[in-house]
Design a protein around this motif. Structure first.
Motif, PDB file in Angstrom:
ATOM      1  N   ARG A 137     -82.928 -16.199-124.152  1.00 51.79           N
ATOM      2  CA  ARG A 137     -83.385 -15.277-123.328  1.00 51.79           C
ATOM      3  C   ARG A 137     -82.702 -14.805-122.029  1.00 51.79           C
ATOM      4  NH1 ARG A 137     -86.856 -16.544-119.340  1.00 51.79           N
ATOM      5  NH2 ARG A 137     -87.521 -19.023-119.271  1.00 51.79           N
ATOM      6  N   ARG A 191     -87.257 -12.866-131.872  1.00 62.31           N
ATOM      7  CA  ARG A 191     -88.553 -12.584-130.972  1.00 62.31           C
ATOM      8  C   ARG A 191     -88.840 -13.788-130.298  1.00 62.31           C
ATOM      9  NH1 ARG A 191     -93.900  -9.041-132.901  1.00 62.31           N
ATOM     10  NH2 ARG A 191     -94.764  -8.837-130.920  1.00 62.31           N
ATOM     11  N   SER A 231     -86.795 -14.450-127.268  1.00 59.50           N
ATOM     12  CA  SER A 231     -87.209 -13.695-126.257  1.00 59.50           C
ATOM     13  C   SER A 231     -88.369 -14.075-125.280  1.00 59.50           C
ATOM     14  CB  SER A 231     -87.322 -12.316-126.547  1.00 59.50           C
ATOM     15  OG  SER A 231     -88.655 -12.130-127.362  1.00 59.50           O
ATOM     16  N   ASN A 284     -80.919  -7.946-132.648  1.00 67.33           N
ATOM     17  CA  ASN A 284     -81.266  -8.297-130.979  1.00 67.33           C
ATOM     18  C   ASN A 284     -81.606  -7.337-130.343  1.00 67.33           C
ATOM     19  OD1 ASN A 284     -81.625 -10.178-129.123  1.00 67.33           O
ATOM     20  ND2 ASN A 284     -79.597  -9.832-128.233  1.00 67.33           N
ATOM     21  N   PHE A 342     -84.654  -6.655-128.244  1.00 67.64           N
ATOM     22  CA  PHE A 342     -84.865  -7.875-127.560  1.00 67.64           C
ATOM     23  C   PHE A 342     -83.999  -8.237-126.369  1.00 67.64           C
ATOM     24  CE2 PHE A 342     -86.443  -8.829-131.976  1.00 67.64           C
ATOM     25  CZ  PHE A 342     -87.729  -8.764-131.664  1.00 67.64           C
ATOM     26  N   ASN A 376     -81.535 -10.194-125.901  1.00 72.22           N
ATOM     27  CA  ASN A 376     -81.348 -11.495-125.560  1.00 72.22           C
ATOM     28  C   ASN A 376     -79.863 -11.737-125.163  1.00 72.22           C
ATOM     29  OD1 ASN A 376     -84.064 -12.838-125.946  1.00 72.22           O
ATOM     30  ND2 ASN A 376     -83.384 -12.363-128.237  1.00 72.22           N
TER      31      ASN A 376
END
Length: 303
Positions: free
Chosen positions: A176, A234, A237, A254, A257, A259
């Protein structure tokens, strides 16, 4: 016994019962009455002097003889089908055929969008059934025609199964944004100090990255094992867990999200993905058309 004395339709019934595991479902598949299916099974039992199928609860379980027969029967039926269809030219624009393609669930998100776009552009009436088949059954289903083609990693299959490499993928690590120990770079020591997610449909066993680490006598700590990369992305993240996964799939899954995507901090073999088909459809125009659409779809993949 000479083949001229045998009703070859009986073998179509045999394959339907074997595939469906039920007289009722076999009758629905073949659009015949259940008594007609039962009568055909009776003739087969008399022909081979073997029950062929025995009822266990609601399932018709094949006998050892039936198990030994199914692959030759499927290959023979497939040969007849190809001979009949070979006289017809495959025209994508007018075809309403539905192809069946086996691929692992982790490949669906990357492969299917460009593949379906390519099919729709040339063949509005053509459909596709995408499903997952156990690797032990892959060869027999390709031989029997229940699968038109398959996409998977490099597998040890017989020479009757043709294949071509589609793509070589790399491995990346996701973390993240704001991860306290990962700020745009990740070395091997930093990777091993963190806790990890392993996404796998298997209940147990290491990931490919764990195999490579073990070659060096190294081991990471897997805090979460889950089934799907979407769920794993998820979790990444919202936690400090790291996820190791194929790069092309990461670029798709991804996206929402965002990341961090970092190189895997260890030299690792690329992930080979191959297209498989049986030798009996090598020159089949319809199958060749499908294979070309798959190859073109891979060329449209990100990365």
């Amino acid at each position: 016994m000479h083949i001229s004395r045998v009703d070859l339709n009986l073998f179509i019934v045999f394959e339907a019962i074997y595939s469906e595991g039920s007289l009722t479902r076999a009758s629905l598949k073949m659009n015949l009455t259940q008594p007609a299916i039962s009568h055909a099974l009776g003739r087969l039992r008399q022909l081979f002097d073997d029950p062929l199928f025995e009822r266990q609860g609601h399932v018709m379980v094949p006998t050892p003889l039936a198990r030994s027969m199914i692959e030759p029967v499927r290959q023979s039926l497939r040969g007849f089908e190809l001979t009949l269809n070979g006289a017809e030219r495959f025209d994508p624009a007018s075809s309403t055929r539905s192809f069946t393609l086996a691929l692992r669930d982790v490949l669906e998100a990357t492969m299917l969008p460009p593949l379906m776009a390519g099919i729709a552009a040339q063949a509005a009436g053509v459909g596709l059934n995408a499903l997952q088949v156990g690797r032990r059954e892959l060869e027999s289903e390709l031989a029997g025609g229940t699968l038109d083609a398959a996409i998977d990693v490099l597998l040890p299959l017989s020479p009757e199964i043709r294949h071509t490499q589609l793509v070589m993928d790399q491995t990346v690590v996701l973390a993240r944004h704001g991860h306290p120990a990962v700020r745009g770079a990740l070395d091997l020591d930093g990777y091993l100090r963190q806790e990890h997610i392993l996404a796998s449909s298997r209940r147990r066993g290491p990931g490919l990255e764990d195999v490579e680490l073990s070659r060096l006598g190294l081991q990471r700590r897997v805090k979460l094992r889950c089934q799907h990369y979407y769920a794993a992305c998820r979790v990444v993240s919202q936690t400090d867990l790291l996820l190791t996964m194929p790069e092309r799939l990461a670029r798709v899954v991804n996206q929402q999200f965002d990341n961090q995507m970092l190189p895997f901090p260890l030299p690792m073999p690329g992930l080979d993905v191959h297209l498989y088909w049986h030798a009996n459809v090598d020159t089949d125009p319809a199958n060749a058309w499908l294979r070309q659409r798959v190859i073109e779809a891979v060329g449209a993949l990100p990365g």
